[in-house]
Design a protein around this motif. Structure first.
Motif, short mmCIF file in Angstrom:
data_model
loop_
_atom_site.label_atom_id
_atom_site.label_comp_id
_atom_site.label_asym_id
_atom_site.label_seq_id
_atom_site.Cartn_x
_atom_site.Cartn_y
_atom_site.Cartn_z
N PHE A 173 0.81 -1.21 0.00
CA PHE A 173 0.00 0.00 0.00
C PHE A 173 0.85 1.27 0.00
O PHE A 173 0.42 2.31 -0.49
CB PHE A 173 -0.96 0.01 1.18
N SER A 174 2.05 1.21 0.55
CA SER A 174 2.89 2.41 0.57
C SER A 174 3.42 2.75 -0.82
O SER A 174 3.76 3.90 -1.08
CB SER A 174 4.04 2.25 1.55
N THR A 175 3.46 1.78 -1.71
CA THR A 175 3.95 2.04 -3.07
C THR A 175 2.83 2.10 -4.11
O THR A 175 3.08 2.47 -5.25
CB THR A 175 4.96 0.97 -3.51
N ALA A 176 1.61 1.76 -3.72
CA ALA A 176 0.52 1.65 -4.70
C ALA A 176 -0.07 2.99 -5.11
O ALA A 176 -0.53 3.14 -6.23
CB ALA A 176 -0.59 0.76 -4.14
N GLY A 177 -0.09 3.95 -4.24
CA GLY A 177 -0.74 5.22 -4.55
C GLY A 177 -2.24 5.11 -4.38
O GLY A 177 -2.80 4.03 -4.15
N ILE A 178 -2.92 6.23 -4.52
CA ILE A 178 -4.37 6.28 -4.32
C ILE A 178 -5.11 5.41 -5.33
O ILE A 178 -6.02 4.66 -4.98
CB ILE A 178 -4.88 7.74 -4.40
N ARG A 179 -4.74 5.51 -6.58
CA ARG A 179 -5.42 4.74 -7.63
C ARG A 179 -5.25 3.24 -7.42
O ARG A 179 -6.21 2.48 -7.49
CB ARG A 179 -4.90 5.17 -8.99
N GLY A 180 -4.04 2.83 -7.13
CA GLY A 180 -3.77 1.41 -6.89
C GLY A 180 -4.50 0.90 -5.66
O GLY A 180 -5.06 -0.19 -5.66
N MET A 181 -4.51 1.69 -4.58
CA MET A 181 -5.21 1.28 -3.37
C MET A 181 -6.71 1.19 -3.61
O MET A 181 -7.37 0.31 -3.05
CB MET A 181 -4.91 2.24 -2.22
N SER A 182 -7.23 2.07 -4.43
CA SER A 182 -8.66 2.02 -4.75
C SER A 182 -9.00 0.72 -5.49
O SER A 182 -10.01 0.09 -5.20
CB SER A 182 -9.07 3.21 -5.60
N VAL A 183 -8.13 0.34 -6.41
CA VAL A 183 -8.36 -0.91 -7.14
C VAL A 183 -8.25 -2.10 -6.18
O VAL A 183 -9.09 -3.01 -6.21
CB VAL A 183 -7.35 -1.05 -8.31
N TYR A 184 -7.22 -2.11 -5.33
CA TYR A 184 -7.07 -3.19 -4.35
C TYR A 184 -8.30 -3.30 -3.46
O TYR A 184 -8.81 -4.40 -3.19
CB TYR A 184 -5.84 -2.98 -3.47
#
Length: 89
Positions: A22-33
């Motif tokens: 989560f620290s490397t995913a960013g907002i968009r990546g975390m939203s998808v996760y």
């Protein structure tokens, strides 16, 4: 209460995995996760309800579930380890 205790006790390894992701995913990546997680949790709950309310499958799971669960989870865990190059292969 027992389920909550086991879930809490089991969470330590999850922290070690999720914090770097989560620290490397960013907002968009975390939203998808988060969206994928919620969809899969809902699918798991619906599948569990479906099988638990069918007398034949409920009886079979009550009798053989303690044997079937490790036979399903161990290969999944091994696949995750192998695909993630955990063994240095």
């Amino acid at each position: 209460m027992e389920v909550a205790a086991v879930t809490f006790a089991n969470g330590g390894d999850d922290i070690g995995v999720h914090v770097p992701v989560f620290s490397t995913a960013g907002i968009r990546g975390m939203s998808v996760y988060a969206a994928v997680f919620l969809v899969l949790v809902a699918a798991g709950c619906l599948a569990g309800k479906y099988f638990a309310t069918r007398p034949v499958s409920a009886k079979a799971l009550a009798r053989w579930g303690h044997v079937l669960l490790p036979l399903v989870l161990i290969p999944i865990g091994l696949l995750i380890l192998i695909e993630g190059s955990a063994f240095g292969l």
